[in-house]
Motif scaffolding. Structure first.
Motif, short mmCIF file in Angstrom:
data_model
loop_
_atom_site.label_atom_id
_atom_site.label_comp_id
_atom_site.label_asym_id
_atom_site.label_seq_id
_atom_site.Cartn_x
_atom_site.Cartn_y
_atom_site.Cartn_z
N LEU A 85 -22.84 45.66 39.15
CA LEU A 85 -22.08 44.46 39.50
C LEU A 85 -22.92 43.23 39.22
N TRP A 86 -22.33 42.28 38.52
CA TRP A 86 -23.02 41.03 38.21
C TRP A 86 -22.31 39.91 38.94
N LEU A 87 -22.91 39.42 40.03
CA LEU A 87 -22.30 38.35 40.82
C LEU A 87 -22.75 37.00 40.27
N MET A 94 -21.36 49.40 31.36
CA MET A 94 -21.36 49.58 32.82
C MET A 94 -21.23 48.28 33.60
N LEU A 95 -21.33 47.15 32.90
CA LEU A 95 -21.40 45.87 33.59
C LEU A 95 -20.03 45.40 34.07
N ARG A 96 -19.95 44.99 35.34
CA ARG A 96 -18.72 44.41 35.89
C ARG A 96 -19.07 43.02 36.41
N LYS A 97 -18.49 41.98 35.79
CA LYS A 97 -18.80 40.61 36.21
C LYS A 97 -17.90 40.19 37.37
N ILE A 98 -18.51 39.63 38.39
CA ILE A 98 -17.80 39.21 39.59
C ILE A 98 -18.05 37.71 39.80
N GLU A 99 -16.97 36.96 40.03
CA GLU A 99 -17.09 35.53 40.34
C GLU A 99 -17.43 35.42 41.82
N ALA A 100 -18.67 34.99 42.12
CA ALA A 100 -19.18 35.10 43.49
C ALA A 100 -19.08 33.81 44.30
N SER A 101 -18.36 32.81 43.80
CA SER A 101 -18.31 31.55 44.55
C SER A 101 -17.19 31.54 45.60
N GLY A 102 -16.36 32.59 45.64
CA GLY A 102 -15.27 32.65 46.62
C GLY A 102 -15.74 33.10 47.99
N THR A 103 -14.79 33.36 48.87
CA THR A 103 -15.13 33.85 50.21
C THR A 103 -15.59 35.30 50.09
N PRO A 104 -16.29 35.83 51.11
CA PRO A 104 -16.70 37.23 51.07
C PRO A 104 -15.54 38.19 50.81
N GLU A 151 -12.71 37.54 49.13
CA GLU A 151 -12.29 37.40 47.73
C GLU A 151 -13.26 38.14 46.81
N VAL A 152 -14.55 38.01 47.11
CA VAL A 152 -15.56 38.67 46.29
C VAL A 152 -15.41 40.19 46.42
N PHE A 153 -15.17 40.65 47.66
CA PHE A 153 -15.05 42.09 47.88
C PHE A 153 -13.84 42.68 47.16
N THR A 154 -12.72 41.93 47.16
CA THR A 154 -11.51 42.38 46.46
C THR A 154 -11.80 42.57 44.97
N GLN A 155 -12.55 41.63 44.40
CA GLN A 155 -12.93 41.75 42.98
C GLN A 155 -13.81 42.98 42.74
N ILE A 156 -14.72 43.22 43.69
CA ILE A 156 -15.64 44.35 43.54
C ILE A 156 -14.86 45.67 43.59
N GLU A 157 -13.90 45.76 44.51
CA GLU A 157 -13.07 46.97 44.59
C GLU A 157 -12.33 47.20 43.28
N ALA A 158 -11.75 46.11 42.73
CA ALA A 158 -10.99 46.23 41.49
C ALA A 158 -11.91 46.63 40.34
N ALA A 159 -13.12 46.08 40.32
CA ALA A 159 -14.04 46.31 39.20
C ALA A 159 -14.62 47.72 39.22
N THR A 160 -14.80 48.28 40.41
CA THR A 160 -15.45 49.59 40.50
C THR A 160 -14.45 50.73 40.63
N GLY A 161 -13.19 50.40 40.99
CA GLY A 161 -12.21 51.46 41.23
C GLY A 161 -12.47 52.19 42.53
N ILE A 162 -13.40 51.65 43.34
CA ILE A 162 -13.66 52.24 44.65
C ILE A 162 -13.03 51.31 45.67
N ASN A 163 -12.12 51.79 46.50
CA ASN A 163 -11.57 50.89 47.51
C ASN A 163 -11.50 51.54 48.87
#
Ligand SMILES: [Zn+2]
Length: 202
Positions: free
Chosen positions: A90-92, A170-180, A182-194
């Protein structure tokens, strides 16, 4: 993330600080570098990560590691040997102005090592740790000269790490300027782990 996935979040900074507190040879080497705002040598970082892995068997998320291509290659070797390959990297991404703002507001608990933002988690630097009641302090490497130094090291060493994992797909870019959240939702989508999967699992 840790709570949602039942995984340990491992900050290599915390691993190194624990080595320093324990007064190990690795800790003494790390302390010398960190006092000058330098990245610790790859060999020291990898040895610390490996010693952490020796003591833990659960799933893990490395925070802020690897920072150099040398560390990324060494980590690959360690994980292949342990048959526990990475799921994703994950790249925040955060604008420099926001990084400076967050760093300027960061305080760390002397007792439990957790970090907090003044104005978000605590009202002032004089507050007690909201988790354990310990004394909050500003990290000695959290000032603007050290930050400038770290940004230079970042450009020199860490950008190539992004290229390294991008080439592996393997790289998943995450926009990290949002709320925790919002960031977590992106991480779930990027990794397929929810967290829904975890709920089903129970
Ligand atoms: Zn604390």
């Amino acid at each position: 993330m840790a709570e949602h996935w039942g995984a340990a979040v491992v900050s290599v900074g915390d691993v190194l600080r624990a080595e320093i507190a324990a007064g190990t040879e690795l800790g003494r080497e790390a302390a010398r570098e960190m006092e000058h705002g330098r990245l610790v040598p790859d060999r020291v970082a990898i040895a610390s990560v490996e010693s952490w892995l020796d003591a833990h068997r659960e799933a893990f998320v490395f925070d802020g590691f690897p920072r150099t291509v040398g560390q990324a290659e060494a980590l690959d070797e360690v994980l292949v040997r342990r048959r526990s390959p990475l799921t994703a990297v994950l790249w925040l991404e955060l604008p420099v102005a926001l990084i400076e703002e967050r760093v300027s507001r960061r305080v760390v608990c002397q007792s439990c090592g957790r970090s907090f933002q003044v104005g978000l988690h605590v009202a002032s630097r004089e507050d007690a740790c909201p988790v354990c009641g310990g004394v909050l302090t500003v990290r000695s490497d959290d000032n603007s000269a050290m930050l400038t130094n770290r940004m230079e090291q970042y450009r020199a060493h860490t950008q190539p790490v992004m290229d390294f994992y991008e080439a592996k797909g393997m790289l998943r870019k995450i926009e990290a300027s949002g709320t925790p959240d919002e960031v977590f939702t992106q991480i779930e989508a990027a990794t397929g782990i929810n967290s829904a999967q975890e709920t089903v699992g129970r």
